[in-house]
Design a protein around this motif. Structure first.
Motif, PDB file in Angstrom:
ATOM      1  N   ILE A   8      32.001 -15.238  42.970  1.00  0.00           N
ATOM      2  CA  ILE A   8      30.775 -15.666  42.255  1.00  0.00           C
ATOM      3  C   ILE A   8      29.618 -15.793  43.254  1.00  0.00           C
ATOM      4  CG2 ILE A   8      29.738 -17.620  41.025  1.00  0.00           C
ATOM      5  CD1 ILE A   8      32.551 -18.026  39.744  1.00  0.00           C
ATOM      6  N   TRP A  12      26.074 -13.591  43.123  1.00  0.00           N
ATOM      7  CA  TRP A  12      24.732 -14.172  42.975  1.00  0.00           C
ATOM      8  C   TRP A  12      23.893 -13.964  44.229  1.00  0.00           C
ATOM      9  CZ3 TRP A  12      22.436 -14.892  38.640  1.00  0.00           C
ATOM     10  CH2 TRP A  12      23.216 -15.043  37.494  1.00  0.00           C
ATOM     11  N   ALA A  47      23.436 -26.048  39.345  1.00  0.00           N
ATOM     12  CA  ALA A  47      23.525 -24.576  39.390  1.00  0.00           C
ATOM     13  C   ALA A  47      22.102 -24.022  39.314  1.00  0.00           C
ATOM     14  CB  ALA A  47      24.422 -24.018  38.285  1.00  0.00           C
ATOM     15  N   GLY A  49      20.125 -21.949  40.970  1.00  0.00           N
ATOM     16  CA  GLY A  49      19.573 -20.636  41.254  1.00  0.00           C
ATOM     17  C   GLY A  49      18.383 -20.769  42.194  1.00  0.00           C
ATOM     18  N   ASP A  68      23.596 -25.207  44.265  1.00  0.00           N
ATOM     19  CA  ASP A  68      24.037 -23.882  43.819  1.00  0.00           C
ATOM     20  C   ASP A  68      25.060 -23.350  44.803  1.00  0.00           C
ATOM     21  OD1 ASP A  68      22.759 -21.739  41.637  1.00  0.00           O
ATOM     22  OD2 ASP A  68      23.862 -20.786  43.273  1.00  0.00           O
ATOM     23  N   ILE A  69      25.945 -22.503  44.283  1.00  0.00           N
ATOM     24  CA  ILE A  69      27.006 -21.928  45.116  1.00  0.00           C
ATOM     25  C   ILE A  69      26.463 -20.827  46.022  1.00  0.00           C
ATOM     26  CG2 ILE A  69      27.712 -20.081  43.520  1.00  0.00           C
ATOM     27  CD1 ILE A  69      30.628 -20.900  44.055  1.00  0.00           C
ATOM     28  N   SER A  70      25.281 -20.285  45.707  1.00  0.00           N
ATOM     29  CA  SER A  70      24.750 -19.127  46.431  1.00  0.00           C
ATOM     30  C   SER A  70      23.872 -19.565  47.600  1.00  0.00           C
ATOM     31  CB  SER A  70      23.936 -18.260  45.457  1.00  0.00           C
ATOM     32  OG  SER A  70      23.002 -17.472  46.159  1.00  0.00           O
ATOM     33  N   ARG A  93      26.608 -25.683  47.113  1.00  0.00           N
ATOM     34  CA  ARG A  93      27.710 -26.512  46.602  1.00  0.00           C
ATOM     35  C   ARG A  93      28.371 -25.823  45.417  1.00  0.00           C
ATOM     36  NH1 ARG A  93      27.576 -32.954  46.212  1.00  0.00           N
ATOM     37  NH2 ARG A  93      28.829 -33.337  44.359  1.00  0.00           N
ATOM     38  N   ASP A  94      29.690 -25.745  45.437  1.00  0.00           N
ATOM     39  CA  ASP A  94      30.464 -25.242  44.302  1.00  0.00           C
ATOM     40  C   ASP A  94      30.673 -26.416  43.359  1.00  0.00           C
ATOM     41  OD1 ASP A  94      32.387 -24.425  42.498  1.00  0.00           O
ATOM     42  OD2 ASP A  94      33.558 -23.310  43.983  1.00  0.00           O
ATOM     43  N   VAL A  95      30.006 -26.390  42.214  1.00  0.00           N
ATOM     44  CA  VAL A  95      30.065 -27.542  41.306  1.00  0.00           C
ATOM     45  C   VAL A  95      31.425 -27.667  40.623  1.00  0.00           C
ATOM     46  CG1 VAL A  95      27.573 -27.637  40.906  1.00  0.00           C
ATOM     47  CG2 VAL A  95      29.004 -26.247  39.385  1.00  0.00           C
ATOM     48  N   MET A  96      32.225 -26.584  40.656  1.00  0.00           N
ATOM     49  CA  MET A  96      33.578 -26.688  40.108  1.00  0.00           C
ATOM     50  C   MET A  96      34.448 -27.530  41.049  1.00  0.00           C
ATOM     51  SD  MET A  96      33.572 -24.995  37.327  1.00  0.00           S
ATOM     52  CE  MET A  96      35.265 -24.584  36.922  1.00  0.00           C
ATOM     53  N   SER A 111      20.292 -25.026  33.330  1.00  0.00           N
ATOM     54  CA  SER A 111      19.746 -23.908  32.556  1.00  0.00           C
ATOM     55  C   SER A 111      20.485 -22.626  32.900  1.00  0.00           C
ATOM     56  CB  SER A 111      18.240 -23.758  32.776  1.00  0.00           C
ATOM     57  OG  SER A 111      17.919 -23.468  34.106  1.00  0.00           O
ATOM     58  N   ARG A 112      20.863 -21.912  31.843  1.00  0.00           N
ATOM     59  CA  ARG A 112      21.516 -20.596  31.929  1.00  0.00           C
ATOM     60  C   ARG A 112      22.783 -20.650  32.771  1.00  0.00           C
ATOM     61  NH1 ARG A 112      16.022 -19.989  33.479  1.00  0.00           N
ATOM     62  NH2 ARG A 112      14.776 -19.752  31.607  1.00  0.00           N
ATOM     63  N   PHE A 113      23.564 -21.687  32.553  1.00  0.00           N
ATOM     64  CA  PHE A 113      24.866 -21.848  33.211  1.00  0.00           C
ATOM     65  C   PHE A 113      25.771 -22.545  32.215  1.00  0.00           C
ATOM     66  CE2 PHE A 113      27.870 -24.552  35.515  1.00  0.00           C
ATOM     67  CZ  PHE A 113      28.444 -23.653  36.400  1.00  0.00           C
TER      68      PHE A 113
HETATM   69  C1  SAM Z   1      22.103 -17.424  35.440  1.00  0.00           C
HETATM   70  S1  SAM Z   1      21.919 -18.282  36.954  1.00  0.00           S
HETATM   71  C2  SAM Z   1      20.874 -19.615  36.455  1.00  0.00           C
HETATM   72  C3  SAM Z   1      20.108 -20.212  37.579  1.00  0.00           C
HETATM   73  C4  SAM Z   1      19.059 -21.242  37.166  1.00  0.00           C
HETATM   74  N1  SAM Z   1      19.684 -22.439  36.629  1.00  0.00           N
HETATM   75  C5  SAM Z   1      18.082 -20.642  36.186  1.00  0.00           C
HETATM   76  O1  SAM Z   1      18.017 -21.068  35.036  1.00  0.00           O
HETATM   77  O2  SAM Z   1      17.343 -19.728  36.601  1.00  0.00           O
HETATM   78  C6  SAM Z   1      23.496 -19.079  37.169  1.00  0.00           C
HETATM   79  C7  SAM Z   1      23.616 -19.792  38.508  1.00  0.00           C
HETATM   80  O3  SAM Z   1      24.836 -20.509  38.551  1.00  0.00           O
HETATM   81  C8  SAM Z   1      25.282 -20.499  39.890  1.00  0.00           C
HETATM   82  N2  SAM Z   1      26.717 -20.820  39.902  1.00  0.00           N
HETATM   83  C9  SAM Z   1      27.722 -20.124  39.315  1.00  0.00           C
HETATM   84  N3  SAM Z   1      28.902 -20.740  39.536  1.00  0.00           N
HETATM   85  C10 SAM Z   1      28.629 -21.845  40.301  1.00  0.00           C
HETATM   86  C11 SAM Z   1      29.429 -22.871  40.857  1.00  0.00           C
HETATM   87  N4  SAM Z   1      30.760 -22.904  40.673  1.00  0.00           N
HETATM   88  N5  SAM Z   1      28.819 -23.850  41.567  1.00  0.00           N
HETATM   89  C12 SAM Z   1      27.481 -23.836  41.757  1.00  0.00           C
HETATM   90  N6  SAM Z   1      26.665 -22.879  41.254  1.00  0.00           N
HETATM   91  C13 SAM Z   1      27.237 -21.897  40.526  1.00  0.00           C
HETATM   92  C14 SAM Z   1      24.948 -19.096  40.369  1.00  0.00           C
HETATM   93  O4  SAM Z   1      24.921 -18.979  41.769  1.00  0.00           O
HETATM   94  C15 SAM Z   1      23.594 -18.876  39.716  1.00  0.00           C
HETATM   95  O5  SAM Z   1      22.551 -19.270  40.576  1.00  0.00           O
END
Ligand code: SAM
Length: 195
Positions: A8, A12, A47, A49, A68-70, A93-96, A111-113
């Motif tokens: 993941i 990203w 998360a 982004g 965010d994980i990225s 940070r990996d939120v899982m 948002s969008r997660f």
């Molecule tokens: C569609 S993007 C949305 C980003 C932002 N919230 C937005 O609305 O523009 C999803 C985000 O979730 C993050 N993400 C996915 N799995 C994650 C995890 N386990 N821990 C932290 N971030 C994570 C990705 O890196 C990505 O930045």
């Protein structure tokens, strides 16, 4: 980080390396309901982004965290914060693996997660009186936007069920009703308050 988390993160990182340099906007669920924000407190862009929500929250004077994980997303967010002259606490940070601790935030924005298993931890992470702003894509759409995997799309009224322990403050989900060219489509928008 496990293998799934690494995949993941890499996905990203690639996407953010190819994204343009415009300062990201906050999600509509936050921008359109900003009058509900407290005058002070601790906020989290979950998360995040590129951190459009985090930048906005920090500009409102909140002590803002962004996770965010990225690493690429966090690097870009830090550059935007410097450019705007706002202070925030960003974290790769990996939120899982590391969800927020209980009663630690006055405001959480997602948002969008969508990771359904985290809903109880997100509710628990709100302090009493805290607000959750959440918006993400629905299965019932009028345009080909958002994830294609239905597992990452909300069912009808699903945010209401996932966060039923919160007092409902705002909800909007229009599906395919009426004129699809108008309104707020393809996503559900929720604001809830921990009582
Ligand atoms: C569609 S993007 C949305 C980003 C932002 N919230 C937005 O609305 O523009 C999803 C985000 O979730 C993050 N993400 C996915 N799995 C994650 C995890 N386990 N821990 C932290 N971030 C994570 C990705 O890196 C990505 O930045």
């Amino acid at each position: 980080m496990n293998e799934g988390g690494a995949a993941i993160r890499n996905k990203w990182d690639r996407i953010y390396r190819e994204t343009g340099d415009a300062i990201p906007e906050p999600a509509p669920v936050l921008a359109d309901n900003a009058h509900l924000l407290p005058a002070a407190g601790i906020a989290l862009d979950f998360a995040c982004g590129l951190g459009g929500n985090a930048l906005f929250l920090a500009q409102q004077g909140l002590d803002t965290h962004a996770w965010d994980i990225s690493p690429e997303a966090i690097r870009r967010l830090n550059a935007y914060a410097r450019r705007l002259g706002v202070a925030l606490r960003s974290e790769i940070r990996d939120v899982m693996e590391c969800p927020p601790v209980e009663e630690s935030f006055d405001v959480i924005v997602v948002s969008r997660f969508l990771e359904r298993s985290l809903a109880p931890a997100i509710s628990a992470a709100l302090k009493p009186g805290g607000l959750l702003f959440y918006q993400t894509y629905t299965r019932e759409k009028v345009a080909e936007v958002g994830p294609t995997n239905p597992a990452f799309l909300l069912d009808t009224n699903e945010l209401l069920r996932l966060f039923s322990s919160l007092r409902l403050v705002f909800y909007r989900e229009e599906g395919q009703i009426g004129d699809p060219a108008r309104g707020a489509r393809n996503q559900a928008f929720f604001v809830g308050r921990k009582t």
